[in-house]
Design a protein around this motif. Structure first.
Motif, PDB file in Angstrom:
ATOM      1  N   UNK A 191      17.438 124.450 104.063  1.00 14.97           N
ATOM      2  CA  UNK A 191      18.588 123.941 104.639  1.00 14.97           C
ATOM      3  C   UNK A 191      18.278 121.920 104.379  1.00 14.97           C
ATOM      4  N   UNK A 192      19.435 121.490 103.698  1.00 10.59           N
ATOM      5  CA  UNK A 192      19.112 120.222 103.497  1.00 10.59           C
ATOM      6  C   UNK A 192      19.564 119.289 105.233  1.00 10.59           C
ATOM      7  N   UNK A 193      19.014 118.196 105.266  1.00 14.05           N
ATOM      8  CA  UNK A 193      19.940 118.165 107.112  1.00 14.05           C
ATOM      9  C   UNK A 193      20.094 115.754 105.974  1.00 14.05           C
ATOM     10  N   UNK A 194      21.282 116.303 106.144  1.00 10.53           N
ATOM     11  CA  UNK A 194      22.382 114.983 104.871  1.00 10.53           C
ATOM     12  C   UNK A 194      23.423 114.231 105.303  1.00 10.53           C
TER      13      UNK A 194
ATOM     14  N   UNK B 278      17.374 116.330  95.861  1.00  9.37           N
ATOM     15  CA  UNK B 278      17.392 117.074  97.525  1.00  9.37           C
ATOM     16  C   UNK B 278      16.288 117.182  98.502  1.00  9.37           C
ATOM     17  N   UNK B 281      15.728 115.277 101.592  1.00  4.99           N
ATOM     18  CA  UNK B 281      16.222 116.205 102.440  1.00  4.99           C
ATOM     19  C   UNK B 281      16.491 117.750 103.110  1.00  4.99           C
ATOM     20  N   UNK B 282      14.907 117.869 102.934  1.00  6.40           N
ATOM     21  CA  UNK B 282      14.617 119.377 102.939  1.00  6.40           C
ATOM     22  C   UNK B 282      13.988 119.196 104.807  1.00  6.40           C
TER      23      UNK B 282
END
Ligand SMILES: Cc1ncc(C[n+]2csc(CCOP(=O)(O)OP(=O)(O)O)c2C)c(N)n1
Ligand code: SF4
Ligand SMILES: [Mg+2]
Lengths: 568, 282
Positions: A191-194, B278, B281-282
């Motif tokens: 998952x991304x944390x954004x 992306x 952000x991982x």
């Protein structure tokens, strides 16, 4: 099983560092997270706090109560101790203040002293992260890895921080270990944390936006920061304009010359931009404007949230011209929807306003990676065989959209755009007949544009008795409220708008006659969506749940409101 | 090569005798002599009598909002650095309504030639004072005469770091044409303040008034900032014409590494190739 953490202190005390470090580590371990910020419009002092909710699946909102309170100063304890659950714990630094005698939930950690021992007071936050890890029963390895990644280029800094982290862990483990239990994980998903602004910046870049001209204004500035950082590695130019008037006019010039361009601002800046918006409509120049709303009027509450600019986005700008207004509902959706904004702008050669707000912009969530293959890049530019020569920028067509070419692309062809009313060639006219032809041409674009608007998302009971209607960043809180009310047997659903103008009305017209009660839930004082629905469908939504104290809704507030009226 | 006449299109809606006609002719001649392809030329303007110029010269044109001529020009230059860009507008447009953009674009130093038709009055709205109107000039709004001191655009631009400033007079067409050529060829922001009689609304600064006063000073070192400032500040009985200052400094675009190579607008793009964004952000 969930854990809720609240950390508070004065601006400048580094709450963000704690939440980012802990949050990212948790996301890497596979947990679902949301992290929100409540901050004041000042750089030092005051009271700021952040909330983190940890669950197995990504939560939609934070909740009222908290399990762990990290009080970086006494005020934080006083302001938030009421939210602390009976079995909760308060992490605080006993060298800075003490808790009342009857407070049994204290967990004193000498944050500053331990930090100084590890190499510097600034690492007090890292000590706090260490203590938090012990409380939630998580190992330190992922945080250590993150510290090594972020301080890779600074000699010895990572090591010192790891010492601070370990000191925090040791101090906490003497008092309590795994007082709280992390939710069990079925599978570990990437998952991304954004946060919301980062999603928009990334979407813009991957949608082929090559130019952002903007003037800093909270809460939109994060988009500018994201893209500015990317100018070092990607073919995108970010220019800080001298004011919002320049910002929108620069973007229009770039778009006219053929690249995807965008500007971003908040309500006050958008006020300065609206003449330019009208110019985009008149010159038929594609343009995307992100408006991150905050409470107005005027300067309002700079760092807070509101949905007060819906009517303004739909009507701002003098004269009549077609436009689309879309909104950010969640990270998952906004990534693709901003791409849609660029597509619509290019296809209909007209401005598209993308409404976000502080609640969306500043909130981090864990989200599944995005599918970049879904992003489109159709510029709707005419090839040489597709336009008559000599080229006329405003050739009258059935759709109202004229073939568009880029200046300098074809030998001997020039492109003239004009803010005065003009003829097909772009030359100034004053006669009534041409004027009418051109107004009709521009307004004709609305028809096909309307067909591109997505109907609102329906979630919950398929034949609801109670319908909650919302838009924009209230998506998450409505999801939580609906789930909770479904669980207690209510026949309830939510109808949530992402695309707002031209307002898609089909689902409204189908559903509303059959529900017993409907509510519009909005972060504004006048119920702007309700007014819009009434104007467009003739249907009056009698229930309204409005909040305009500058803070986002919490699920409990909506559940309580619905419960009051729909006791059945 | 196109002749000057080939650059002139449409019938200008200016008053007979207006100084704008000579400015248009000078521009057409300059473009012809520089052999500029209209497809690679962009003229940006605001609103006013002067700002109608994109309709009268064969070129790409962005006739935008009052006061906002430079901003779209800057954006267009980012998109396509191969375009030759001229901003052409009135004194009210450039120094009044657009004052903030004037200030900051001089600082930015984009590769733009800025030709201001300075008739010291608001022509299109029928004769109100402009920022460059002389003190004492009476108008329908300034009924007791202008009380504000006139803005000095050349001195202002110099102080802000402009690399090219010049003053011309529309009654000296040959000189104007040569100066325009120099400004167009100059790398960076180049300002020409062009004194332009408005026969309908400015009864003070007439052809005769300017003719009596203008002269061509000897400018031996156009890189001498102090002499340029001195010339810029001469106004009254004697008004100097010429390129007062010419000394290039790094342009806006030269500070932006991604603009190197092909113009942004002609580069290809594929969203799917960007999924690597992306990773952070991982
Ligand atoms: C926002 C806005 N305000 C006012 C006007 C009205 N207006 C049009 S041109 C002009 C002044 C023009 O003066 P100048 O730039 O000196 O041009 P000139 O007509 O003298 O060539 C004004 C006030 C406008 N078009 N837009
Ligand atoms: S009003 Fe003045 S500036 Fe305008 S066209 Fe007439 S003479 Fe020229
Ligand atoms: Mg004027």
């Amino acid at each position: 099983m969930e854990i809720n953490i609240l950390i508070g202190g004065a601006a400048g005390q580094g709450m963000d560092t704690v939440m980012n470090l802990l949050g990212k580590a948790l996301v890497r371990e596979g947990y679902g997270l949301i992290y929100t910020k409540d901050y004041m419009s000042r750089v030092r002092g005051g009271h700021n706090f952040s909330m983190l909710r940890i669950a197995a699946a990504t939560p939609w909102t934070v909740v009222e109560s908290t399990d762990i309170l990290v009080a970086l100063n006494e005020e934080t304890y006083q302001l938030h101790q009421e939210k602390l659950t009976p079995s909760g714990r308060v992490i605080y630094d006993p060298d800075l203040f003490s808790l009342p005698d009857d407070e049994s939930r204290g967990l004193p950690i000498e944050l500053e002293k331990l930090a100084v021992e590890a190499g510097g007071k600034v690492m007090a936050n890292t000590v706090a992260v260490g203590a938090l890890l012990v409380l939630i029963g998580m190992e330190g390895r992922e945080v250590e890895r993150l510290l090594k990644e972020s301080f890779a280029h600074k000699d010895g800094v990572a090591e010192k921080n790891i010492d601070a982290l370990k000191a925090g862990m040791l101090a906490a483990s003497k008092q309590c270990s795994a007082c709280f239990t992390l939710p069990p994980l079925k599978e570990k998903k990437e998952r991304l944390f954004i946060d919301g602004n980062q999603v928009l910046g990334m979407s813009a870049l991957a949608s082929g936006c090559r130019f952002l001209s903007a003037y800093p204004m909270t809460p939109s500035t994060g988009v500018m920061n994201y893209l500015a950082a990317k100018t070092k590695t990607h073919p995108v130019v970010v220019e800080q304009a001298e004011d919002e008037i320049a910002a929108i006019n620069m973007a229009l010039g770039a778009s006219y010359a053929g690249i995807r361009a965008m500007t971003c601002t908040s309500g006050g800046g958008f006020s300065l931009m609206v003449e330019g918006l009208s110019l985009a409509g008149m010159t038929e120049t594609p343009l995307v404007v992100i408006v991150a709303m905050r409470p107005g009027p005027a300067t309002g509450l700079p760092t807070r949230t509101e949905q007060g600019d819906l009517e303004f986005a739909i009507h701002g700008g003098h004269g009549e011209f077609p436009r689309a207004v879309l909104s950010a509902t969640s990270q998952e959706d906004a990534f693709y929807r901003l791409n849609k904004a660029f597509e619509l702008a290019d296809r209909f050669q007209t401005p598209v306003i993308f409404l976000s707000d502080q609640n969306y912009a500043d909130t981090h969530r864990s989200v599944e990676p995005f599918n970049f293959d879904r992003l489109k890049y159709n510029r709707n530019l005419a090839e040489e065989a597709e336009f008559d020569k000599p080229y006329k920028r405003y050739r009258l067509t059935d759709s109202g959209v004229s073939p568009r070419i880029i200046p300098g692309r074809y030998k001997g062809e020039t492109v003239l755009v004009d803010s005065d009313e003009h003829d097909e060639n772009g030359n100034i006219i004053e006669d009534g007949e041409t004027r009418k032809l051109m107004v009709d041409k521009r307004m004709r674009k609305l028809e096909a544009l309307s067909n591109e608007m997505d109907e609102p998302d329906l979630y919950g009971d398929a034949q609801p008795k109670i319908l909650l209607i919302g838009w924009g960043s209230n998506y998450g809180v409505l999801r939580e409220a609906v789930d909770a009310l479904l669980a207690v047997g209510k026949k309830i659903a939510m109808l949530h708008f992402s695309d707002l103008w031209p307002l898609p009305c089909r689902r409204l017209n189908e559903l509303l006659p059959n529900v017993a009660s409907a509510y519009c839930i909005e972060n504004n004082a006048s119920g702007q969506l309700a007014s819009l629905i009434k104007r467009e469908t003739g249907i009056e939504i009698t229930g309204s749940i409005l909040k305009y104290d500058g803070r986002p809704f919490l699920p409990g507030e909506i559940i309580a409101e619905v419960g009051k009226n729909d006791a059945s | 090569m196109m002749q000057a006449n080939d650059y002139m299109i449409n019938e200008p809606a200016w008053c007979p005798g207006c100084g704008n006609f000579f400015i248009r002719e000078a521009l057409a001649e300059a473009l012809s002599e520089l052999d500029i392809d209209p497809a690679n030329l962009l003229i940006c303007s605001g609103i006013g009598q002067a700002a109608k110029i994109p309709h009268y010269i064969r070129a790409n044109g962005f006739n935008g909002l009052h006061g906002r001529a430079i901003s779209p020009a800057l954006g267009a230059g980012v998109a396509n650095k191969n375009l030759k860009i001229i901003v052409e507008s009135g004194d009210g447009d450039s120094y009044g309504e657009g004052g903030n953009h004037f200030i900051h674009n001089v600082r930015r130093n984009p590769d733009i030639a800025h030709f201001v038709h300075n008739n010291q009055v608001y022509g299109l709205t029928k004769g109100q004072a402009s920022p460059t109107s002389d003190q004492g000039m009476k108008t329908g709004v300034q009924v007791n005469g202008v009380i504000l001191p006139a803005l000095n655009p050349l001195a202002m631009a110099l102080v802000l770091g402009a690399g090219f400033i010049a003053r011309c007079f529309s009654g000296e067409k040959e000189h104007l044409k040569e100066t325009m050529k120099a400004a167009i060829n100059f790398s960076g922001y180049a300002l020409i303040d062009i004194l332009q009689p408005c026969v309908s609304f400015n009864k003070v600064n007439t052809y005769g008034w300017y003719k009596k006063r203008v002269y061509f000073p000897e400018i031996s070192n156009p890189g001498d900032w102090n002499s340029a400032m001195e010339l810029s500040r001469q106004w009254g009985d004697k008004i100097p014409l010429g390129i007062f200052y010419q000394k290039p400094r790094p342009t806006f675009g030269s500070h932006i590494p991604v603009l190197e190579g092909e113009p942004l607008v002609f580069r290809t793009f594929n969203p799917a190739a960007h999924s690597g964004l992306q990773e952070e952000f991982l």
